[in-house]
Design a protein around this motif. Sequence first.
Motif, PDB file in Angstrom:
ATOM      1  N   VAL A 265       0.811  -1.231   0.000  1.00 35.04           N
ATOM      2  CA  VAL A 265       0.000   0.000   0.000  1.00 35.04           C
ATOM      3  C   VAL A 265       0.836   1.268   0.000  1.00 35.04           C
ATOM      4  O   VAL A 265       0.282   2.353  -0.182  1.00 35.04           O
ATOM      5  CB  VAL A 265      -0.967   0.023   1.206  1.00 35.04           C
ATOM      6  N   SER A 266       2.143   1.166   0.184  1.00 36.04           N
ATOM      7  CA  SER A 266       2.998   2.358   0.268  1.00 36.04           C
ATOM      8  C   SER A 266       3.778   2.548  -1.025  1.00 36.04           C
ATOM      9  O   SER A 266       4.693   1.767  -1.319  1.00 36.04           O
ATOM     10  CB  SER A 266       3.969   2.239   1.447  1.00 36.04           C
ATOM     11  N   PRO A 267       3.461   3.571  -1.819  1.00 30.67           N
ATOM     12  CA  PRO A 267       4.182   3.806  -3.077  1.00 30.67           C
ATOM     13  C   PRO A 267       5.684   3.999  -2.888  1.00 30.67           C
ATOM     14  O   PRO A 267       6.473   3.629  -3.757  1.00 30.67           O
ATOM     15  CB  PRO A 267       3.527   5.085  -3.616  1.00 30.67           C
ATOM     16  N   SER A 268       6.088   4.554  -1.748  1.00 34.16           N
ATOM     17  CA  SER A 268       7.516   4.788  -1.509  1.00 34.16           C
ATOM     18  C   SER A 268       8.302   3.486  -1.362  1.00 34.16           C
ATOM     19  O   SER A 268       9.534   3.482  -1.456  1.00 34.16           O
ATOM     20  CB  SER A 268       7.707   5.640  -0.257  1.00 34.16           C
ATOM     21  N   LEU A 269       7.607   2.383  -1.135  1.00 37.39           N
ATOM     22  CA  LEU A 269       8.264   1.083  -0.964  1.00 37.39           C
ATOM     23  C   LEU A 269       8.142   0.209  -2.213  1.00 37.39           C
ATOM     24  O   LEU A 269       8.460  -0.978  -2.163  1.00 37.39           O
ATOM     25  CB  LEU A 269       7.675   0.338   0.241  1.00 37.39           C
ATOM     26  N   HIS A 270       7.663   0.784  -3.307  1.00 38.62           N
ATOM     27  CA  HIS A 270       7.537   0.021  -4.551  1.00 38.62           C
ATOM     28  C   HIS A 270       8.871   0.020  -5.302  1.00 38.62           C
ATOM     29  O   HIS A 270       9.021   0.601  -6.375  1.00 38.62           O
ATOM     30  CB  HIS A 270       6.414   0.604  -5.415  1.00 38.62           C
ATOM     31  N   THR A 271       9.851  -0.627  -4.682  1.00 40.06           N
ATOM     32  CA  THR A 271      11.190  -0.769  -5.248  1.00 40.06           C
ATOM     33  C   THR A 271      11.552  -2.250  -5.259  1.00 40.06           C
ATOM     34  O   THR A 271      10.919  -3.057  -4.561  1.00 40.06           O
ATOM     35  CB  THR A 271      12.215   0.008  -4.409  1.00 40.06           C
ATOM     36  N   PRO A 272      12.561  -2.645  -6.050  1.00 40.24           N
ATOM     37  CA  PRO A 272      12.932  -4.066  -6.097  1.00 40.24           C
ATOM     38  C   PRO A 272      13.237  -4.670  -4.728  1.00 40.24           C
ATOM     39  O   PRO A 272      12.836  -5.800  -4.437  1.00 40.24           O
ATOM     40  CB  PRO A 272      14.169  -4.066  -7.001  1.00 40.24           C
ATOM     41  N   MET A 273      13.942  -3.917  -3.884  1.00 40.36           N
ATOM     42  CA  MET A 273      14.302  -4.431  -2.563  1.00 40.36           C
ATOM     43  C   MET A 273      13.058  -4.834  -1.776  1.00 40.36           C
ATOM     44  O   MET A 273      12.987  -5.928  -1.195  1.00 40.36           O
ATOM     45  CB  MET A 273      15.094  -3.376  -1.793  1.00 40.36           C
ATOM     46  N   TYR A 274      12.057  -3.971  -1.768  1.00 42.00           N
ATOM     47  CA  TYR A 274      10.856  -4.255  -0.995  1.00 42.00           C
ATOM     48  C   TYR A 274       9.900  -5.178  -1.745  1.00 42.00           C
ATOM     49  O   TYR A 274       9.052  -5.838  -1.131  1.00 42.00           O
ATOM     50  CB  TYR A 274      10.164  -2.945  -0.614  1.00 42.00           C
ATOM     51  N   PHE A 275      10.037  -5.249  -3.055  1.00 44.12           N
ATOM     52  CA  PHE A 275       9.299  -6.248  -3.832  1.00 44.12           C
ATOM     53  C   PHE A 275       9.705  -7.647  -3.382  1.00 44.12           C
ATOM     54  O   PHE A 275       8.848  -8.507  -3.128  1.00 44.12           O
ATOM     55  CB  PHE A 275       9.587  -6.050  -5.324  1.00 44.12           C
ATOM     56  N   PHE A 276      11.007  -7.882  -3.274  1.00 40.51           N
ATOM     57  CA  PHE A 276      11.491  -9.175  -2.791  1.00 40.51           C
ATOM     58  C   PHE A 276      11.102  -9.386  -1.328  1.00 40.51           C
ATOM     59  O   PHE A 276      10.769 -10.501  -0.915  1.00 40.51           O
ATOM     60  CB  PHE A 276      13.008  -9.268  -2.956  1.00 40.51           C
ATOM     61  N   LEU A 277      11.171  -8.321  -0.545  1.00 39.58           N
ATOM     62  CA  LEU A 277      10.821  -8.422   0.875  1.00 39.58           C
ATOM     63  C   LEU A 277       9.358  -8.816   1.062  1.00 39.58           C
ATOM     64  O   LEU A 277       9.032  -9.602   1.956  1.00 39.58           O
ATOM     65  CB  LEU A 277      11.097  -7.097   1.576  1.00 39.58           C
ATOM     66  N   ALA A 278       8.456  -8.284   0.226  1.00 38.10           N
ATOM     67  CA  ALA A 278       7.045  -8.640   0.325  1.00 38.10           C
ATOM     68  C   ALA A 278       6.845 -10.119   0.050  1.00 38.10           C
ATOM     69  O   ALA A 278       6.072 -10.798   0.748  1.00 38.10           O
ATOM     70  CB  ALA A 278       6.231  -7.800  -0.659  1.00 38.10           C
ATOM     71  N   HIS A 279       7.536 -10.644  -0.950  1.00 37.61           N
ATOM     72  CA  HIS A 279       7.436 -12.084  -1.235  1.00 37.61           C
ATOM     73  C   HIS A 279       8.062 -12.899  -0.105  1.00 37.61           C
ATOM     74  O   HIS A 279       7.586 -14.001   0.213  1.00 37.61           O
ATOM     75  CB  HIS A 279       8.123 -12.397  -2.562  1.00 37.61           C
TER      76      HIS A 279
END
Length: 296
Positions: free
Chosen positions: A49-63
Amino acid sequence: MRGNDTQTKFILLGITDSPCAQAPLFVLFLVIYIVTQVGNFGIFTLVRVSPSLHTPMYFFLAHFAFTDICYSTVISPRMLADLLSEDKTISFTGCMMQFLTFAFFATIECHLLAMMAYDRHVAICQPLLYVTIISNRVCWQLIASSYLFAFLSAIVYTWCTFGGSFCGPNRIDHFFCDVVPVLKLVCSDTHSSEMVIFAFVTINVVGTSMIILLSYISILCTVLRVCSAQSRARAFHTCASHLMAKVASIIYTVINPMLNPFIYSLRNKEVKGALAKCRRRLFYHWQNKRVRSSRT
């Protein structure tokens, strides 16, 4: 599956057979499981839900958080139920499916740790090419390939573990259906199965561990060449959480899924900022709703 003509169920011996210890252990592991789910679900939702976290690092973290949610759920609920129940039997199919799903998510986690290490390697060692190398398309390709290979690996692990003949004891000396205690119950020769499992474990665990090790060696060399002490501290801080999670992954069934949200995210400034924004939005929404209700 072949060779299951004489075995339709197993008995999980669990963590302890002491009645006095079962209730305290149930409370302890229930709290751990709840914290695991809340922490990882919170991180997963925050990244989404946070656009500021829509980066590859946090993409992997979400998974990574999603994987922890799933594989802790494969193990913990059954373990908790067995701590309070006298009947600790599990069907052959149930045992096989528990092992399959556990192997699937555990393998994905190994690959995700390697992806996150590689992501940090590119960010620190090749910052000017980061957007090109770690693009959205590349991220999705890495995730899709890891899920596919993890599924194929889990199928192979399961076939090798449960494909033999179970004609003797049915008591599994463990709290879930893991490869070693299950293979001990196989009556037929398991040498070839063990070799295949060893080969795939080598590819998944040793292979990803080498990627992680080489990535951080490269990061270390790059950071030590940086003149500014502040820049070195910032780079080490970025990588510290990843290294901590790699060490914590040794405890891979219960404790690690609970620790990962804290290790990876809650000490991160970007995650803290995104969490604060979400709190403010929720507060303003609640305040506006309260004002509207008072007017009516």
